[in-house]
Design an enzyme around this catalytic site. Structure first.
Site, PDB file in Angstrom:
ATOM      1  N   ASP A  82     -34.428  -6.441 -10.574  1.00 39.73           N
ATOM      2  CA  ASP A  82     -35.247  -7.636 -10.723  1.00 39.73           C
ATOM      3  C   ASP A  82     -36.730  -7.321 -10.459  1.00 39.73           C
ATOM      4  O   ASP A  82     -37.049  -6.408  -9.702  1.00 39.73           O
ATOM      5  CB  ASP A  82     -34.731  -8.660  -9.695  1.00 39.73           C
ATOM      6  CG  ASP A  82     -35.398 -10.000  -9.820  1.00 39.73           C
ATOM      7  OD1 ASP A  82     -35.306 -10.596 -10.901  1.00 39.73           O
ATOM      8  OD2 ASP A  82     -36.006 -10.456  -8.825  1.00 39.73           O
ATOM      9  N   GLU A 139     -36.304  -5.190 -14.910  1.00 41.94           N
ATOM     10  CA  GLU A 139     -36.803  -6.416 -15.535  1.00 41.94           C
ATOM     11  C   GLU A 139     -38.301  -6.489 -15.309  1.00 41.94           C
ATOM     12  O   GLU A 139     -38.749  -6.675 -14.179  1.00 41.94           O
ATOM     13  CB  GLU A 139     -36.142  -7.650 -14.925  1.00 41.94           C
ATOM     14  CG  GLU A 139     -36.705  -8.944 -15.491  1.00 41.94           C
ATOM     15  CD  GLU A 139     -37.151  -9.947 -14.432  1.00 41.94           C
ATOM     16  OE1 GLU A 139     -37.336 -11.104 -14.785  1.00 41.94           O
ATOM     17  OE2 GLU A 139     -37.320  -9.575 -13.256  1.00 41.94           O
TER      18      GLU A 139
END
Ligand SMILES: [Ca+2]
Ligand SMILES: [Ca+2]
Length: 624
Positions: free
Chosen positions: A340, A369
């Protein structure tokens, strides 16, 4: 304001702990990692021991092949870091760690298993399905809420609260996923989020139903099924030949995390005299004219006021995070990691962490990400072909540039650089990436508008987008419900694109998990995905063959995937009218072929010198 107050309380508590060190016996609340294995490449293990005044204790151990190299006190007396060395001679078993201090003696059992997990490679034949466990299916109503957690609510009718979905719900629907052609499951984070409701965007009090607010790395959230439930899910997947991706968050934790409530050191989290948010501007990292101040703001600023930013330059915290990633891989059987908020991390830390994982598990897929839609910016955060002063070692990344390009390609009119030219020119920048096949492609995710809504619920555009995704280079991923035309935009909030999968809850009017519960159009969508995903999986030319694309002309985009065995030609007509065109300019790839089979319709096309393709549609042709 609240943070200032908290830190005053905190320093009082740290002071109190220090003052009482001789008056109170130490306690032990956590030893992390909670267990470990023999047979690891690295012999080193650092235990983080937490409990009131634990630093006043001495630690000892008698176990063949294992020795204590050193123990470290830190500013907060409630922590003790213990460095162990586990030699090759060490056997699995239970070690007894003895903590003693005058009259105090506390013995802790610590298990050493045998390292045995071998991640199953996730690669271009795979089809990843991203889902939010709270919103997919509720297989166990007894775990929806707990009175001893900070958020005690679950209500399916409130978009911002937990809805009760869990691992058992997923296990109940693995047949559905497998039928669709899914090979790999990616859950939004499953680690415990024992947190109060937070005011996220738009001011609604919101539960951490999405999982991104960690409160204890070594606990899987009980509301999903806990550590045992997660193991059960992993086993169920692997028994079917399916794979598991875990969603990692290294950048921040919840302000309700016990380590933020009582941190080991003052610099355990990145702090400024007053609240400082991240700039979100990744350019400062690679800009040759950028400044150190801006770089620091990007990586050390907080993602939100309630998500403390982890100081990954702290050697103890870095080790803690890296060991946790290795521990999770072995403990649960993880085959891939999605990381993330990648760009907000300290990049040297991320390189160390990725390398440590790959050293232990060379097969792991690791992708990040970074919500950046320009390849010239995104490539910095993945292995690339640019000579930067610092190079990231991340193998893959979510492909936000093609996500953005396919969305715009289907909504803008064809022009010099608009319409389908956006997708073409984005892919032409693949030269920046060291390995474009490790790009994880998608049409939508939990942070974006739903694809079907983005294309104005135009079913032809939907089918075109799906056809592109499942014939494109890279590793495709779906977001739950795309296959049954789940729609909505983030207006007014994220919750609109995180609705429950219909049929996952007792009392749902119908079930989209079954053909009878889906309407005709939903079944057509489901069947298209199923057909293409299974065709892709079984056609090496399509998933791993070379990729060649031609300049789009008059709104028609043609590309090829091919190897020695097969040539697949994909024709996308993005016009509102039927297109007829001569194929002579594709002879470089079409030479020697005289007919084709349309993979979607099954019909044979004889005579390939010209083609007539219906408005807003795609052909996938296996050339003969
Ligand atoms: Ca439940
Ligand atoms: Ca950061």
């Amino acid at each position: 304001m609240m943070n200032v107050f908290k830190s005053i309380l905190l320093s009082l508590f740290i002071g109190w702990g220090g003052f009482c060190a001789t008056a109170q016996n130490p306690e032990i609340k956590h030893i992390h990692p909670t267990n470990w294995w023999v047979g690891m490449k690295t012999p080193n293990l650092q235990l983080l021991v937490y409990g009131k005044n634990i630093s006043s204790a001495k630690v000892s151990l008698t176990y063949p092949g294992v020795r204590i190299k050193k123990s470290h006190k830190v500013e907060n007396p409630n922590y003790l870091m213990v460095d162990l060395e586990i030699s090759k001679a060490a056997k699995p078993g239970t070690m007894r760690l003895v903590f003693s201090n005058g009259n105090f003696k506390n013995t802790q059992n610590y298990t050493l298993g045998v390292k045995k997990y071998k991640p199953v490679a996730i690669n271009t034949p795979d089809f990843i399905y991203l889902l939010m466990p709270d919103r997919f299916a509720n297989g166990d109503e007894s775990n929806d809420k707990f009175n001893d957690m900070l958020d005690r609510q679950a209500d399916k009718n409130v978009p911002f609260l937990r809805h009760g979905g869990d691992f058992q719900g997923i296990i109940n629907h693995l047949d559905y996923l497998q039928e669709l052609g899914v090979t790999t499951l990616w859950n939004t984070p499953v680690i415990e989020n024992d947190t109060r409701l937070k005011k996220e965007l738009h001011g609604n009090l919101q539960a951490a139903y999405h999982g991104y607010h960690f409160s204890d790395q070594y606990k899987i959230d009980r509301r999903f099924g806990g550590n045992e439930g997660y193991k059960k899910l992993s086993t169920a997947l692997h028994q079917r030949g399916m794979k598991l991706i875990q969603d990692a968050v290294y950048n921040h934790v919840s302000e309700d995390h016990w380590m933020f409530v009582d941190p080991p050191t003052k610099d355990w989290f990145n702090r400024s005299p007053s609240y400082t948010g991240t700039t979100h501007k990744e350019q400062s990292v690679f800009d040759p004219a950028g400044t150190e101040a801006d770089r620091k703001l990007l990586t050390d600023g907080w993602f939100t006021p309630f998500l403390p930013d982890v100081n990954q330059r702290s050697p103890f915290f870095a080790t803690y995070l890296i060991q946790h990633a290795i521990w999770s891989t072995e403990e649960f059987g993880v085959d891939g990691w999605r990381i993330d908020t990648y760009k907000y991390n300290d990049m040297p830390f991320m390189n160390r962490c990725n390398q440590a994982l790959l050293d232990e598990y060379p097969n792991l897929l690791i992708f990040g990400e970074t919500f950046v839609t320009n390849p010239a910016w995104l490539n910095y955060f993945v292995r690339n072909n640019v000579k930067y002063p610092f190079n990231c070692n991340l193998p893959g990344t979510c492909d936000f540039p093609t996500y953005s390009a396919i969305n715009e390609s289907l909504n803008q009119p064809f022009s010099w650089d608009g319409g389908i030219n956006r997708l073409y020119s984005t892919l032409a920048q693949d030269y920046l990436y060291a390995d474009p096949s490790k790009m994880v492609t998608f049409l939508e995710n939990h942070d974006t508008d739903r694809f079907f809504s983005v294309v104005g619920e135009d079913f032809n555009k939907y089918k075109l987008g799906v056809t592109w995704l499942l014939t494109a280079r890279g590793i495709p991923h779906f977001y739950y419900g795309t296959e049954v035309l789940m729609k909505n935009t983030k207006n007014p909030t994220d919750a609109e694109v995180r609705k429950d999968f219909e049929g996952g809850w007792k009392g749902d009017k119908q079930s989209k998990f079954t053909a009878t519960g889906r309407n005709a159009k939903e079944n057509e969508a489901f069947e298209l995905v199923k057909k293409l995903a299974n065709y892709r999986k079984n056609t090496p030319a399509l998933h791993s063959g070379k990729f060649t694309q031609y300049l789009p002309q008059d709104g028609v985009y043609v590309y090829f995937r091919y190897d020695n065995a097969k040539t697949i030609m994909v024709v996308m007509n993005t016009n509102a009218a039927e297109s007829t065109f001569d194929t002579a300019r594709f002879s470089e790839r079409m030479k020697g072929f005289s007919s084709a089979q349309n993979v979607l319709s099954g019909e044979t096309i004889s005579g390939l010198s010209s083609m007539k393709v219906p408005a807003m549609s795609a052909w996938v042709l296996e050339l003969k």
